[in-house]
Design an enzyme around this catalytic site. Structure first.
Site, PDB file in Angstrom:
ATOM      1  N   ARG A 237      23.638 -30.419  87.108  1.00  0.00           N
ATOM      2  CA  ARG A 237      24.268 -29.282  86.445  1.00  0.00           C
ATOM      3  C   ARG A 237      25.272 -28.670  87.411  1.00  0.00           C
ATOM      4  O   ARG A 237      25.003 -28.565  88.619  1.00  0.00           O
ATOM      5  CB  ARG A 237      23.230 -28.228  86.035  1.00  0.00           C
ATOM      6  N   GLU A 266      31.896 -25.379  82.207  1.00  0.00           N
ATOM      7  CA  GLU A 266      32.401 -26.577  81.535  1.00  0.00           C
ATOM      8  C   GLU A 266      33.095 -26.149  80.251  1.00  0.00           C
ATOM      9  O   GLU A 266      32.534 -25.327  79.518  1.00  0.00           O
ATOM     10  CB  GLU A 266      31.242 -27.526  81.199  1.00  0.00           C
ATOM     11  N   HIS A 285      31.401 -34.579  81.914  1.00  0.00           N
ATOM     12  CA  HIS A 285      29.979 -34.585  81.555  1.00  0.00           C
ATOM     13  C   HIS A 285      29.663 -35.730  80.569  1.00  0.00           C
ATOM     14  O   HIS A 285      29.221 -35.491  79.441  1.00  0.00           O
ATOM     15  CB  HIS A 285      29.550 -33.226  80.966  1.00  0.00           C
TER      16      HIS A 285
HETATM   17  C1  DGY Z   1      21.252 -33.850  79.622  1.00  0.00           C
HETATM   18  O1  DGY Z   1      20.707 -34.467  78.710  1.00  0.00           O
HETATM   19  O2  DGY Z   1      20.773 -32.827  80.113  1.00  0.00           O
HETATM   20  C2  DGY Z   1      22.519 -34.413  80.149  1.00  0.00           C
HETATM   21  O3  DGY Z   1      23.173 -33.557  81.000  1.00  0.00           O
HETATM   22  C3  DGY Z   1      23.418 -34.840  79.010  1.00  0.00           C
HETATM   23  O4  DGY Z   1      24.219 -35.849  79.474  1.00  0.00           O
END
Ligand code: DGY
Length: 325
Positions: A237, A266, A285
């Protein structure tokens, strides 16, 4: 009998929608961009089930303002966008998708590692700009991957999958965070203190969830402890990394490079100084974005949602406390 009403906050792969269609009355947000917060709140207020994405803020106000809500299902493994405490307090189970995206995300983390180590995106820009005039003895020199030390923050499912890939490159793997000692032993990963992982890693790959403890974990102090030749990879993250400190670290040579699939916020603002740096690879992402993986995640999210609507235990529940555990 009327069917339960469900709000799906974006068009998701058919693998998920096809499971839902026979059983629920669907309200699907049709746009590429997510609904704004007020719209999300208003649409959630009248439904029995919510199938959301990681870009939707599901906070206490939304949860409390949705009296019919029986289940929240996110099409992601991470659920830091959802107020889990508020959902649990209301007795609402929250579904997520662990396991489904492990291998795709690990592949992408390794792709980012390679791209940053060997300056692939920079080289591509160099060629397209017509700057390639001859073979250069020192042209675009990068860092060796083979035999290097990989540090992993968060040796969970995805961290372990990255460590398995690293073995193929004869890398030494060290880690901080992650409780499965047997798994660590099986993949030959050595547990270290955070300080040691920062100081010893040639590549540092982040695989921890975003929690109050990990927010800003990679700050100026952490970056200063890393080797000047090291490379940071983040597929976890964005907020685990302090972006202002990262900019300074990349600009002033505290570390050699970074490769980010996630940013904070983001999307990354176009005026972010990180976008001016050649030694920073940034992707939107997409680590889990393969056709098969996204179909699997959509299916899992739909299965969680349907279980919650039926009053059954969710196959993958982020807040088992809701069942008294
Ligand atoms: C998640 O599933 O948390 C991922 O970041 C998505 O790609």
């Amino acid at each position: 009998m009327s069917q339960p009403k469900v709000f799906v906050t974006r068009v998701i792969p058919d693998a998920g929608l096809d499971l839902l269609r026979p059983h629920v009355e669907l309200d699907i947000w049709p746009d590429e961009l997510p609904p704004d917060y007020e719209t999300l709140r208003a649409r959630s207020a009248t439904v029995d089930g919510l199938l959301c994405l990681l870009s939707d803020r599901i906070d206490a106000a939304l949860i409390e303002g949705s009296p019919r809500l029986k289940v929240i299902s996110t099409m992601a493994v991470g659920f830091d966008n959802i107020d889990i405490q508020a959902a649990t307090a209301r007795g609402i189970p929250v579904g997520h998708t662990p396991g489904a995206l492990t291998e795709a995300t690990a592949d992408f983390a390794f792709a980012l590692l390679m791209a940053a180590a060997r300056r692939i995106t920079e080289a591509e820009r160099y060629v397209r700009a017509g700057r390639w005039k001859t073979w250069g003895p020192m042209l675009l020199m990068g860092q060796d991957v083979y035999g290097a030390t990989l540090g992993i923050i968060g040796l969970g499912r995805i961290g372990q999958a990255v460590a398995r890939r690293a073995r193929g490159f004869d890398m030494r793997v060290i880690y901080y965070g992650g409780s499965d000692e047997d798994a660590a032993r099986a993949i030959g990963a050595e547990r270290r203190s955070l300080e040691d992982v920062l100081a010893e890693s040639d590549f540092l790959s982040l695989h921890c969830p975003l929690t109050p403890e990990t927010r800003g974990l990679i700050n100026a102090d952490a970056l200063r402890r890393m080797k000047p030749t090291s490379i940071l990879i983040n597929t976890a993250r964005g907020a685990v990394v302090d972006h202002a400190a990262l900019y300074q670290a990349l600009r002033d040579g505290w570390i050699a490079g970074a490769a980010l699939d996630v940013t904070d916020p983001e999307p990354i603002p176009l005026d972010s100084p990180l976008l001016t740096l050649d030694n920073c690879v940034i992707a939107p992402h997409i680590a889990s974005s393969t056709e098969r993986t996204r179909a699997r995640i959509a299916r899992m999210a739909a299965e969680n949602l349907l279980a919650g609507l039926r009053g059954e235990r969710l196959p993958h529940c982020a807040n088992p406390a809701v069942y008294g555990q």
